[in-house]
Design an enzyme around this catalytic site. Structure first.
Site, PDB file in Angstrom:
ATOM      1  N   TYR A  34       0.842  -1.203   0.000  1.00 16.48           N
ATOM      2  CA  TYR A  34       0.000   0.000   0.000  1.00 16.48           C
ATOM      3  C   TYR A  34       0.878   1.255   0.000  1.00 16.48           C
ATOM      4  CZ  TYR A  34      -2.880   3.805   1.603  1.00 16.48           C
ATOM      5  OH  TYR A  34      -3.487   5.026   1.697  1.00 16.48           O
ATOM      6  N   SER A 116      -4.718  14.710   4.744  1.00 17.08           N
ATOM      7  CA  SER A 116      -5.588  14.168   3.683  1.00 17.08           C
ATOM      8  C   SER A 116      -7.042  14.131   4.146  1.00 17.08           C
ATOM      9  CB  SER A 116      -5.115  12.755   3.360  1.00 17.08           C
ATOM     10  OG  SER A 116      -6.096  12.048   2.650  1.00 17.08           O
ATOM     11  N   GLN A 138      -6.189  18.774   2.518  1.00 17.60           N
ATOM     12  CA  GLN A 138      -6.404  18.321   1.136  1.00 17.60           C
ATOM     13  C   GLN A 138      -7.835  17.831   0.971  1.00 17.60           C
ATOM     14  OE1 GLN A 138      -6.278  14.503   0.519  1.00 17.60           O
ATOM     15  NE2 GLN A 138      -7.325  14.990  -1.401  1.00 17.60           N
ATOM     16  N   TYR A 140     -10.727  16.054  -1.669  1.00 15.95           N
ATOM     17  CA  TYR A 140     -11.100  15.398  -2.928  1.00 15.95           C
ATOM     18  C   TYR A 140     -12.413  16.008  -3.393  1.00 15.95           C
ATOM     19  CZ  TYR A 140      -7.735  11.591  -2.370  1.00 15.95           C
ATOM     20  OH  TYR A 140      -6.593  10.853  -2.277  1.00 15.95           O
ATOM     21  N   THR A 166      -7.086  17.946  -4.725  1.00 11.07           N
ATOM     22  CA  THR A 166      -6.416  16.908  -5.521  1.00 11.07           C
ATOM     23  C   THR A 166      -7.263  16.615  -6.751  1.00 11.07           C
ATOM     24  OG1 THR A 166      -5.289  15.969  -3.627  1.00 11.07           O
ATOM     25  CG2 THR A 166      -5.642  14.495  -5.494  1.00 11.07           C
ATOM     26  N   ARG A 175      -4.397  -0.161  -9.012  1.00  9.43           N
ATOM     27  CA  ARG A 175      -3.360  -0.677  -8.102  1.00  9.43           C
ATOM     28  C   ARG A 175      -3.617  -2.169  -7.923  1.00  9.43           C
ATOM     29  NH1 ARG A 175      -4.434   4.484  -4.118  1.00  9.43           N
ATOM     30  NH2 ARG A 175      -4.212   6.021  -5.781  1.00  9.43           N
ATOM     31  N   LYS A 263      -3.563  20.344  -6.918  1.00  8.12           N
ATOM     32  CA  LYS A 263      -2.531  19.292  -6.904  1.00  8.12           C
ATOM     33  C   LYS A 263      -2.858  18.243  -7.960  1.00  8.12           C
ATOM     34  CE  LYS A 263      -0.660  15.744  -3.734  1.00  8.12           C
ATOM     35  NZ  LYS A 263      -1.288  14.469  -4.109  1.00  8.12           N
ATOM     36  N   HIS A 287       0.872  11.952  -8.362  1.00  4.84           N
ATOM     37  CA  HIS A 287       0.341  11.197  -7.226  1.00  4.84           C
ATOM     38  C   HIS A 287       1.296  10.045  -6.857  1.00  4.84           C
ATOM     39  CE1 HIS A 287      -3.770  11.076  -5.234  1.00  4.84           C
ATOM     40  NE2 HIS A 287      -3.222  10.008  -4.678  1.00  4.84           N
ATOM     41  N   ARG A 290       0.798   6.516  -8.563  1.00  2.82           N
ATOM     42  CA  ARG A 290      -0.290   5.626  -8.115  1.00  2.82           C
ATOM     43  C   ARG A 290      -1.548   5.777  -8.961  1.00  2.82           C
ATOM     44  NH1 ARG A 290       0.950   4.195  -2.744  1.00  2.82           N
ATOM     45  NH2 ARG A 290      -1.135   4.115  -1.875  1.00  2.82           N
TER      46      ARG A 290
HETATM   47  C1  FNR Z   1      -0.707   9.264  -1.402  1.00  2.00           C
HETATM   48  N1  FNR Z   1      -1.064  10.448  -2.060  1.00  2.00           N
HETATM   49  C2  FNR Z   1      -2.233  11.097  -1.728  1.00  2.00           C
HETATM   50  N2  FNR Z   1      -2.527  12.300  -2.292  1.00  2.00           N
HETATM   51  C3  FNR Z   1      -3.656  12.968  -1.951  1.00  2.00           C
HETATM   52  O1  FNR Z   1      -3.885  14.053  -2.472  1.00  2.00           O
HETATM   53  N3  FNR Z   1      -4.500  12.436  -1.009  1.00  2.00           N
HETATM   54  C4  FNR Z   1      -4.275  11.238  -0.410  1.00  2.00           C
HETATM   55  O2  FNR Z   1      -5.050  10.795   0.438  1.00  2.00           O
HETATM   56  C5  FNR Z   1      -3.117  10.522  -0.791  1.00  2.00           C
HETATM   57  N4  FNR Z   1      -2.825   9.305  -0.220  1.00  2.00           N
HETATM   58  C6  FNR Z   1      -1.611   8.686  -0.479  1.00  2.00           C
HETATM   59  C7  FNR Z   1      -1.268   7.527   0.217  1.00  2.00           C
HETATM   60  C8  FNR Z   1      -0.028   6.954   0.014  1.00  2.00           C
HETATM   61  C9  FNR Z   1       0.345   5.713   0.772  1.00  2.00           C
HETATM   62  C10 FNR Z   1       0.887   7.537  -0.890  1.00  2.00           C
HETATM   63  C11 FNR Z   1       2.255   6.954  -1.101  1.00  2.00           C
HETATM   64  C12 FNR Z   1       0.543   8.676  -1.592  1.00  2.00           C
HETATM   65  C13 FNR Z   1      -0.123  11.079  -3.009  1.00  2.00           C
HETATM   66  C14 FNR Z   1       0.845  11.990  -2.269  1.00  2.00           C
HETATM   67  O3  FNR Z   1       0.221  13.162  -1.809  1.00  2.00           O
HETATM   68  C15 FNR Z   1       1.987  12.439  -3.193  1.00  2.00           C
HETATM   69  O4  FNR Z   1       1.459  12.988  -4.377  1.00  2.00           O
HETATM   70  C16 FNR Z   1       2.931  11.295  -3.542  1.00  2.00           C
HETATM   71  O5  FNR Z   1       3.152  10.461  -2.424  1.00  2.00           O
HETATM   72  C17 FNR Z   1       4.267  11.871  -4.003  1.00  2.00           C
HETATM   73  O6  FNR Z   1       5.113  10.880  -4.455  1.00  2.00           O
HETATM   74  P1  FNR Z   1       6.299  10.238  -3.562  1.00  2.00           P
HETATM   75  O7  FNR Z   1       7.017  11.363  -2.890  1.00  2.00           O
HETATM   76  O8  FNR Z   1       5.625   9.336  -2.600  1.00  2.00           O
HETATM   77  O9  FNR Z   1       7.125   9.526  -4.570  1.00  2.00           O
END
Ligand code: FNR
Length: 390
Positions: A34, A116, A138, A140, A166, A175, A263, A287, A290
């Site tokens: 995850y 979040s 943040q 949604y 976001t 995923r 974002k 993101h 992901r």
């Molecule tokens: C996220 N990200 C994310 N973004 C967002 O806007 N709301 C969210 O709830 C989440 N949840 C989330 C969970 C997990 C486990 C990860 C790894 C990422 C995305 C996050 O804000 C961000 O864009 C990325 O994690 C950036 O990439 P790196 O630094 O993890 O490589």
């Protein structure tokens, strides 16, 4: 990847990659996937890091100045570093009260923290735990307008300075590991249940006494029979507004009178549209790989966006930041600062607040040292002339 064993000393961890190895050791497989996994073939996930590695730094020698000046304004927030902790959901699966651990570590470092929508701690709990924090929230795009309005009212009441919308997750990315790990929705496979049993410390820390943590921001809106973390996950997936568009964000712009950030921007035309709609900042982000696999890495997308809107709006970037030198590269290409995603999550999964603080210290030291070795005294001296693209 380096191996770590029970009782490893967090203060001896030397890099974000080592912190990731410690987190990997401490988490059951499904929680690690995850945290670390990406969408489909994970091409974007891997390019996020490898595209940083393709950029070289130029340097001037014999310009002694240590430590360099690292403070920065991030969309109007005074920050001790050109970095902050970005929004991530379900952090409580990694460590108990992980959202609060992240917020407190950010507060100690004097950098902003963004919570979040799908956090485990509620925004009220985070504010209670970190009263001086520069608090971002943040959001949604949700189908239920009343729910959106209520979340905004609560954010205002707890003194959130900056709202981050976001835009790249109105449908959830593909995923595959997530589906693989669950036999049916909300039910781990037998293999994963057995693997959880191999991590008794995680079970003790995270699952006792009440099981997986619930989602603080959403609990008030959930039916009583769905008051669980997994119930909230189902609820949010149903609530994600698949018709979320520029008109929807314009409506939020009219409702929210604090600073507003978009974002998930990867295209210069979208960045121009954000400027037109009066956003205060954008986050160039995929993101963390992901969502759309095959999307540009953020650092690859950045130059065209800076060319289109640089100077008109503050630009932040995330996805793939693992070293202080990555921050140097992004800043030289025109960002005000970066959001940390997995880097600080590795820290919280490995050791709670202490782990997050260690990651922030490592990145700060690396950033300082890189600038010093380049002969750069202040962040705002950085320009593309400091980079060499082979
Ligand atoms: C996220 N990200 C994310 N973004 C967002 O806007 N709301 C969210 O709830 C989440 N949840 C989330 C969970 C997990 C486990 C990860 C790894 C990422 C995305 C996050 O804000 C961000 O864009 C990325 O994690 C950036 O990439 P790196 O630094 O993890 O490589």
């Amino acid at each position: 990847m380096r191996r770590f064993y029970k009782g490893a000393d967090i203060s001896r961890v030397q890099s974000v990659a080592e912190m990731a190895a410690l987190a990997r050791y401490r988490l059951p497989d499904f929680a690690w996937e995850y945290l670390a996994g990406g969408a489909e073939n994970e091409q974007t996930l891997s390019c996020n890091e490898s595209d940083f590695a393709k950029i070289r730094l130029t340097s001037h020698t014999l310009v002694a100045n240590y430590p360099p000046e690292l403070t920065r304004s991030l969309v109007g927030s005074a920050s001790a570093l050109p970095m902050m902790i970005g929004p991530t959901g379900f952090n409580g699966m990694l460590w108990p009260q992980a959202d609060i651990a992240l917020a407190k570590a950010a507060n100690v470092k004097k950098i902003p923290f963004c919570l979040s929508t799908v956090s485990n701690a509620s925004m009220e709990q985070v504010r209670e735990a970190a009263q001086e924090l520069d608090f971002w929230f943040q959001l949604y795009g949700l189908k239920n307008a009343q729910l959106n309005d209520d979340l905004l009212a609560r954010a205002k009441a707890v003194g959130v300075s900056t709202l981050v919308i976001t835009s790249d997750a109105f449908v959830v990315g593909n995923r595959e590991w997530d589906r693989r790990n669950f036999a049916r929705p909300r039910q781990l496979t037998w293999h994963n249940k057995a693997n959880v049993m191999l991590h008794p410390n995680w079970v003790r820390r995270v699952m006792f006494p009440y099981g997986l943590p619930t989602m603080g921001n959403l609990n008030p809106y959930l039916p009583t029979y769905e008051q669980s973390a997994l119930g909230a996950m189902k609820f949010i997936q149903e609530q994600l507004d698949t018709l979320f568009n520029w008109e929807s964000v314009a409506r939020i712009r009219d409702q929210w009178h604090g600073k507003l950030i978009l974002k998930g921007v990867l295209h210069p035309d979208d960045a121009k549209q954000a400027v037109k709609l009066g956003f205060d900042g954008i986050v160039v982000s995929n993101h963390g790989g992901r969502q759309l696999d095959g999307a540009l890495s953020s650092i690859e997308a950045l130059p065209a966006i800076v060319k289109a809107v640089g100077g008109d709006i503050d630009i932040l970037l995330d996805s793939g930041i693992r070293r202080g030198s990555d921050v140097v590269k992004a800043a030289a290409l025109g960002v005000q600062g970066v959001m940390l995603g997995r880097a600080t999550l590795f820290g919280v999964a490995a050791g709670g607040q202490i782990g997050v603080s260690r990651v922030l210290d490592i990145l700060q030291e690396e950033l300082s040292r890189s600038l010093n070795l380049m002969g750069v005294q202040r962040l705002d001296e950085l320009s593309p002339a400091h980079l060499y693209l082979s």
